[in-house]
Design a protein around this motif. Structure first.
Motif, PDB file in Angstrom:
ATOM      1  N   HIS A   2       0.809  -1.212   0.000  1.00 28.71           N
ATOM      2  CA  HIS A   2       0.000   0.000   0.000  1.00 28.71           C
ATOM      3  C   HIS A   2       0.846   1.268   0.000  1.00 28.71           C
ATOM      4  N   ALA A   3       2.101   1.141   0.389  1.00 33.47           N
ATOM      5  CA  ALA A   3       3.046   2.262   0.322  1.00 33.47           C
ATOM      6  C   ALA A   3       4.448   1.691   0.117  1.00 33.47           C
ATOM      7  N   VAL A   4       5.190   2.285  -0.808  1.00 33.85           N
ATOM      8  CA  VAL A   4       6.588   1.907  -1.045  1.00 33.85           C
ATOM      9  C   VAL A   4       7.427   3.156  -0.831  1.00 33.85           C
ATOM     10  N   LEU A   5       8.167   3.181   0.274  1.00 32.39           N
ATOM     11  CA  LEU A   5       8.971   4.347   0.623  1.00 32.39           C
ATOM     12  C   LEU A   5      10.419   4.142   0.206  1.00 32.39           C
ATOM     13  N   LEU A   6      10.929   5.083  -0.563  1.00 31.01           N
ATOM     14  CA  LEU A   6      12.335   5.076  -0.948  1.00 31.01           C
ATOM     15  C   LEU A   6      13.085   6.004   0.014  1.00 31.01           C
ATOM     16  N   VAL A   7      14.033   5.422   0.730  1.00 28.62           N
ATOM     17  CA  VAL A   7      14.834   6.188   1.688  1.00 28.62           C
ATOM     18  C   VAL A   7      16.080   6.690   0.970  1.00 28.62           C
ATOM     19  N   LEU A   8      16.241   7.999   0.949  1.00 29.85           N
ATOM     20  CA  LEU A   8      17.364   8.634   0.255  1.00 29.85           C
ATOM     21  C   LEU A   8      18.334   9.235   1.263  1.00 29.85           C
ATOM     22  N   ASP A   9      19.601   9.043   0.989  1.00 32.50           N
ATOM     23  CA  ASP A   9      20.658   9.636   1.800  1.00 32.50           C
ATOM     24  C   ASP A   9      21.030  10.977   1.177  1.00 32.50           C
ATOM     25  N   ALA A  10      20.836  12.059   1.930  1.00 32.20           N
ATOM     26  CA  ALA A  10      21.080  13.395   1.379  1.00 32.20           C
ATOM     27  C   ALA A  10      22.536  13.615   1.002  1.00 32.20           C
ATOM     28  N   THR A  11      23.454  12.832   1.577  1.00 33.03           N
ATOM     29  CA  THR A  11      24.875  13.051   1.308  1.00 33.03           C
ATOM     30  C   THR A  11      25.313  12.574  -0.066  1.00 33.03           C
ATOM     31  N   VAL A  12      24.478  11.813  -0.779  1.00 30.07           N
ATOM     32  CA  VAL A  12      24.898  11.270  -2.087  1.00 30.07           C
ATOM     33  C   VAL A  12      24.731  12.292  -3.200  1.00 30.07           C
ATOM     34  N   VAL A  58      11.152  -0.346 -10.687  1.00 32.40           N
ATOM     35  CA  VAL A  58      11.169  -1.735 -10.199  1.00 32.40           C
ATOM     36  C   VAL A  58      10.139  -1.964  -9.095  1.00 32.40           C
ATOM     37  N   ALA A  59      10.093  -1.082  -8.113  1.00 27.10           N
ATOM     38  CA  ALA A  59       9.262  -1.315  -6.927  1.00 27.10           C
ATOM     39  C   ALA A  59       8.012  -0.448  -6.881  1.00 27.10           C
ATOM     40  N   GLY A  60       7.887   0.511  -7.801  1.00 32.25           N
ATOM     41  CA  GLY A  60       6.708   1.373  -7.769  1.00 32.25           C
ATOM     42  C   GLY A  60       6.695   2.287  -6.568  1.00 32.25           C
ATOM     43  N   VAL A  61       7.747   3.089  -6.428  1.00 37.51           N
ATOM     44  CA  VAL A  61       7.884   3.989  -5.277  1.00 37.51           C
ATOM     45  C   VAL A  61       6.704   4.958  -5.222  1.00 37.51           C
ATOM     46  N   THR A  62       6.119   5.087  -4.036  1.00 37.26           N
ATOM     47  CA  THR A  62       4.978   5.996  -3.848  1.00 37.26           C
ATOM     48  C   THR A  62       5.341   7.254  -3.063  1.00 37.26           C
ATOM     49  N   GLY A  63       6.482   7.259  -2.392  1.00 34.76           N
ATOM     50  CA  GLY A  63       6.862   8.415  -1.593  1.00 34.76           C
ATOM     51  C   GLY A  63       8.325   8.358  -1.198  1.00 34.76           C
ATOM     52  N   LEU A  64       8.851   9.492  -0.736  1.00 35.53           N
ATOM     53  CA  LEU A  64      10.271   9.625  -0.411  1.00 35.53           C
ATOM     54  C   LEU A  64      10.465   9.971   1.065  1.00 35.53           C
ATOM     55  N   VAL A  65      11.595   9.493   1.567  1.00 34.63           N
ATOM     56  CA  VAL A  65      12.070   9.874   2.900  1.00 34.63           C
ATOM     57  C   VAL A  65      13.514  10.320   2.730  1.00 34.63           C
ATOM     58  N   MET A  66      13.821  11.535   3.119  1.00 33.60           N
ATOM     59  CA  MET A  66      15.185  12.050   3.005  1.00 33.60           C
ATOM     60  C   MET A  66      15.838  12.065   4.377  1.00 33.60           C
ATOM     61  N   THR A  67      16.949  11.363   4.508  1.00 30.57           N
ATOM     62  CA  THR A  67      17.649  11.265   5.789  1.00 30.57           C
ATOM     63  C   THR A  67      19.007  11.961   5.718  1.00 30.57           C
ATOM     64  N   LYS A  68      19.623  12.114   6.876  1.00 33.20           N
ATOM     65  CA  LYS A  68      20.985  12.646   7.029  1.00 33.20           C
ATOM     66  C   LYS A  68      21.128  14.071   6.502  1.00 33.20           C
ATOM     67  N   LEU A  69      20.073  14.841   6.631  1.00 35.89           N
ATOM     68  CA  LEU A  69      20.167  16.244   6.232  1.00 35.89           C
ATOM     69  C   LEU A  69      21.030  17.053   7.194  1.00 35.89           C
ATOM     70  N   ASP A  70      21.338  16.468   8.358  1.00 32.52           N
ATOM     71  CA  ASP A  70      22.130  17.185   9.343  1.00 32.52           C
ATOM     72  C   ASP A  70      23.627  17.015   9.138  1.00 32.52           C
ATOM     73  N   GLY A  71      24.032  16.272   8.122  1.00 28.63           N
ATOM     74  CA  GLY A  71      25.459  16.029   7.944  1.00 28.63           C
ATOM     75  C   GLY A  71      25.946  16.261   6.534  1.00 28.63           C
ATOM     76  N   THR A  72      25.326  17.163   5.799  1.00 24.75           N
ATOM     77  CA  THR A  72      25.705  17.363   4.405  1.00 24.75           C
ATOM     78  C   THR A  72      25.505  18.805   3.976  1.00 24.75           C
ATOM     79  N   ALA A  73      26.203  19.178   2.928  1.00 21.78           N
ATOM     80  CA  ALA A  73      26.003  20.489   2.295  1.00 21.78           C
ATOM     81  C   ALA A  73      25.221  20.333   0.999  1.00 21.78           C
ATOM     82  N   ARG A  74      24.601  19.154   0.810  1.00 21.35           N
ATOM     83  CA  ARG A  74      23.891  18.861  -0.437  1.00 21.35           C
ATOM     84  C   ARG A  74      22.390  18.725  -0.239  1.00 21.35           C
ATOM     85  N   GLY A  75      21.873  19.409   0.748  1.00 18.22           N
ATOM     86  CA  GLY A  75      20.443  19.320   1.018  1.00 18.22           C
ATOM     87  C   GLY A  75      19.578  19.822  -0.126  1.00 18.22           C
ATOM     88  N   GLY A  76      20.162  20.610  -1.020  1.00 21.27           N
ATOM     89  CA  GLY A  76      19.387  21.133  -2.140  1.00 21.27           C
ATOM     90  C   GLY A  76      18.949  20.088  -3.138  1.00 21.27           C
TER      91      GLY A  76
END
Length: 435
Positions: A353-363, A377-395
């Motif tokens: 019912h939900a496929v969450l793709l977890v993204l690392d902000a540092t990549v 492949v998996a039919g992603v329905t939403g995003l989760v962005m993690t590690k925004l506290d350790g990167t300069a690439r939050g944009g």
């Protein structure tokens, strides 16, 4: 013949005290050898004093007060004085041991020592204050590196120059380096240049225009993650590359939903790593969620199948299925993920019912490729962005939203359970612009 009264009586009538003190007769009375003969007898007598003392002979009153004993201090020093100091030393030794420690009285010292612990306790009470900061404060702090890299360049650029063609081009380069993407950077530059060509502009005005444009892009994709109660269990599949934070995100969500009173089950679908299985079990113990796990190396699709069966039997509200981290360019691994999705759909045609793709902000820009491949492949329905506290690439989140338009449900700015919060476009836009 000699008279027996002249020679015999003096030696026989000498008392024990006289013999003990080694007192000699008058020198003229025995000039020939009496002194030499008695000398060897006097030497052993001091050694046998301890055994002879208990049986002294009666001492006549003539021998007790002789004046010679006072005149000769040396002999008494070798006999009586050797025994007298021994008891004096034994008496003096215990006196300082018993008296001195009592006089010192360490009690007042102990009373002064508790004061430092009180100060330490007060410092410990002050320490948790940073943990009580609002999520906005933690988000601003987490995105400080992104904001610093962006705003410092803007300030240095526009504070002393007019907005001519060269200045606008350099501004666009700064925005692109902040991972906002080429398209978004171009839109922002056009908005800044409109009506301000060859004019001076304040850095704060440029930051305000950037925040407004970013909010316009992120506003439509900022959607909270909602559980459809019509599905029981509500099946959520977590996907992403290695180290993106899938398992930790599952644990945080489980903690939040358990606090809301929902019955949660976790499925350890990352069977490649034994540590991932153990980590999920720990989260289950912390949150009170049940965990379905198999031995390392087991079929991930089989774990998903068993978990759905158990969740239905137990009346679970939410079932979260973890998967192994895999790079989007590994064909065989992506095929295995596709198999997991097929097995889930055999159990429930509407699932997951939900496929969450977890993204690392540092990549950075690599996240764009991940969204594209995992979406197919998996039919992603939403995003989760993690590690925004350790990167300069939050944009990069802005570039992803502009290109793919997928809902952004959650963002993480720390390791705590409350550091994963629903995404708010306005707060994110202001934080990234340094406002």
């Amino acid at each position: 013949m000699t008279d027996p009264k002249d020679a015999a009586p003096p030696p026989e009538k000498r008392g024990f005290w006289s013999r003990l003190m080694g007192r000699r007769d008058e020198a003229p009375a025995s000039p020939e050898g009496t002194v030499e003969e008695r000398a060897p007898e006097e030497a052993p007598e001091p050694q046998a004093l301890e055994t002879v003392e208990p049986a002294p002979e009666p001492i006549p009153p003539q021998d007790v007060p002789p004046v010679e004993a006072a005149e000769d201090p040396a002999p008494p020093a070798t006999s009586e004085t050797d025994f007298v100091p021994a008891p004096q030393e034994s008496v003096e030794a215990p006196e300082p041991v018993a008296a001195e420690p009592e006089v010192v009285e360490p009690a007042p010292v102990v009373e002064e020592e508790p004061e430092p612990p009180v100060q330490i306790a007060e410092a410990a009470i002050v320490a948790p204050i940073p943990e009580k900061k609002s999520f906005w404060s933690r988000l601003t702090s987490g995105l400080s590196r992104t904001a610093s890299a962006l705003t410092q360049g803007i300030t240095d650029l526009v504070s002393k120059r007019k907005l001519d063609a060269e200045t606008l081009e350099e501004l666009e380069d700064i925005l692109i380096r902040a991972d906002l993407g080429v398209t978004v950077s171009g839109r922002i530059v056009e908005r800044v240049a409109k009506g301000r060509h060859d004019k001076m502009i304040a850095p704060e005005e440029v930051k305000g225009l950037i925040a407004a444009e970013v909010e316009t892009i992120l506003g439509p994709v900022a959607k909270p993650l909602e559980i459809d109660r019509a599905h029981k269990p509500f099946i959520l599949l977590m996907v992403g590359v290695n180290g993106s934070g899938k398992t930790t995100t599952i644990g945080k969500l489980a903690s939040q939903w358990r606090a809301e009173g929902l019955k949660v089950m976790l499925a350890a679908g990352d069977t490649f790593r034994a540590a991932a299985i153990e980590q999920l079990k720990v989260w289950g113990q912390r949150t009170g969620a049940s965990v379905i796990a198999r031995a390392p190396g087991a079929d991930a699709a089989g774990v998903a199948f068993d978990a759905i069966t158990e969740a239905r039997a137990e009346g679970v509200d939410v079932l979260m299925i973890d998967t192994a981290g895999r790079l989007q360019n590994r064909t065989e691994l992506m095929a295995e993920l596709e198999k997991v999705v097929r097995v889930i759909r055999k159990q429930d045609a509407t699932a997951p019912h939900a496929v969450l793709l977890v993204l690392d902000a540092t990549v950075g820009q690599n996240a764009l490729s991940q969204v594209e491949v995992f979406g197919k492949v998996a039919g992603v329905t939403g995003l989760v962005m993690t590690k925004l506290d350790g990167t300069a690439r939050g944009g990069i989140l802005v570039a992803i939203a502009e290109k793919h338009g997928l809902p952004v449900h959650l963002i993480g700015v720390g390791e705590g359970a409350d550091d994963l919060q629903p995404f708010a476009a306005k707060d994110f836009a202001r934080a990234i612009a340094g406002l």
